[in-house]
Design an enzyme around this catalytic site. Structure first.
Site, mmCIF file in Angstrom:
data_model
loop_
_atom_site.group_PDB
_atom_site.id
_atom_site.type_symbol
_atom_site.label_atom_id
_atom_site.label_comp_id
_atom_site.label_asym_id
_atom_site.label_seq_id
_atom_site.Cartn_x
_atom_site.Cartn_y
_atom_site.Cartn_z
ATOM 1 N N ALA A 65 23.036 31.855 41.355
ATOM 2 C CA ALA A 65 22.638 31.230 42.611
ATOM 3 C C ALA A 65 21.961 32.312 43.460
ATOM 4 C CB ALA A 65 23.861 30.677 43.322
ATOM 5 N N GLY A 110 25.497 31.101 38.446
ATOM 6 C CA GLY A 110 24.968 29.735 38.450
ATOM 7 C C GLY A 110 24.096 29.422 37.241
ATOM 8 N N GLU A 113 26.460 28.542 34.600
ATOM 9 C CA GLU A 113 27.002 27.227 34.966
ATOM 10 C C GLU A 113 26.014 26.105 34.623
ATOM 11 O OE1 GLU A 113 27.749 28.601 38.913
ATOM 12 O OE2 GLU A 113 29.302 29.905 38.101
ATOM 13 N N GLU A 133 30.522 36.749 39.848
ATOM 14 C CA GLU A 133 30.728 36.379 41.255
ATOM 15 C C GLU A 133 31.785 37.191 41.983
ATOM 16 O OE1 GLU A 133 30.337 34.189 38.784
ATOM 17 O OE2 GLU A 133 29.080 32.529 39.425
#
Ligand code: CAA
Length: 259
Positions: A65, A110, A113, A133
């Protein structure tokens, strides 16, 4: 909708969606997440039989992200950001057609993910996987805690998430995170080959088979995903999240204090 960060190619029932934000190694900002959500929601499954998701360029699938966008979010905004990604990725997971991730490079946070929301993952030998993260002061979002543990088992998922270690494609293959590894120049050809094989099968049988596999696998999905969205948001009320993300953007080591 015109997409600023997605490149779409569709031919003979196979569609390729490329995430394209080259300056940030295809990092997912909220606009990209909305574009993915819109694209998947409006995909005509009478026309497209198999979707392939990959990253633009040679270096990254998706490097996570967008840290620059997240750096100054508060708890509520962090929660909303996680929810945005989680909903878009859940749409991929529950799309009526098979989805293949062709992982062509960095596949972190992300990005991992996104790949895990796809039905099948194949990777280039140059791909690298990780959930970094906690080194930024946050938990994985976009349902990473839920899907990684389901895919590779709790023990290895916890090791990856707690250490933030980055693993190579052959290790991702060994732990079952990807189904196959190919030379970079072969990856898209192999993804197309697999999509061709799947495309010849009966669409409704495929749809029902996917639904059946998902149904038992996803038994606690909604609760687990909502818990993760909330915990992701809670991280944004901490000093460590501000420090972790500032440190990444300033290219230095973070100093975490547990507050
Ligand atoms: N967000 C924003 N920008 C990013 C980014 C990200 N996730 N990943 C890379 N970039 C940017 C870098 O800041 C850099 O920008 P500048 O040129 O303006 O400095 C550019 O992309 C190129 O990156 P690097 O110079 O760092 O390239 P590198 O080859 O030295 O390193 C890398 C590559 C190891 C992938 C490194 O960029 C990196 O560690 N990126 C962050 C990975 C990460 O922590 N991802 C998780 C994000 S949090 C998340 O995803 C939360 C969630 O679960 C929802």
């Amino acid at each position: 909708m015109e997409y600023s960060f997605l490149k779409i190619e569709s031919k003979d029932g196979i569609c390729i969606m490329k995430v394209s934000a080259p300056k940030s190694l295809n990092a997912l900002n909220s606009t990209i997440l909305k574009e993915i959500d819109d694209f998947v929601s409006n995909l005509d499954i009478n026309d497209v039989r198999v979707l392939i998701i990959t990253g633009d360029g040679e270096k990254a699938f998706v490097a996570g992200a967008d840290i620059a966008e997240m750096a100054n979010l508060n708890e509520q905004q962090g929660y909303e950001f996680s929810k945005l990604g989680a909903l878009a990725f859940r749409r991929i997971e529950t799309l009526e057609i098979p989805v293949i991730a062709a992982v062509n490079g960095f596949c972190l946070g992300g990005g991992c993910e996104l790949a895990m929301a796809c039905d099948i993952r194949i990777a280039s030998s140059k791909a690298k996987f990780g959930q970094p993260e906690v080194g930024l002061g946050i938990t994985p979002g976009f349902s990473g805690t839920y899907r990684l543990a389901k895919l590779v088992g709790q023990g290895y998922a916890k090791e990856m998430i707690f250490t933030g270690k980055v693993i190579k494609a052959d290790e991702a293959l060994r732990i079952g995170l990807v189904n196959a590894v190919y030379e970079p120049e072969e990856l898209m050809g192999k993804a197309m080959e697999m999509a061709q094989v799947i495309k010849e099968k009966a669409p409704l049988a495929l749809q029902y088979a996917k639904e059946c596999i998902n149904e038992s696998y996803d038994l606690y999905a909604d609760g687990a995903i909502e818990l993760e969205n909330k915990d992701f948001g809670r991280c944004f009320a901490t000093e460590d999240q501000k420090e972790g993300m500032a440190a990444f953007l300033e290219k230095r080591k973070p100093n975490f204090v547990g507050k």
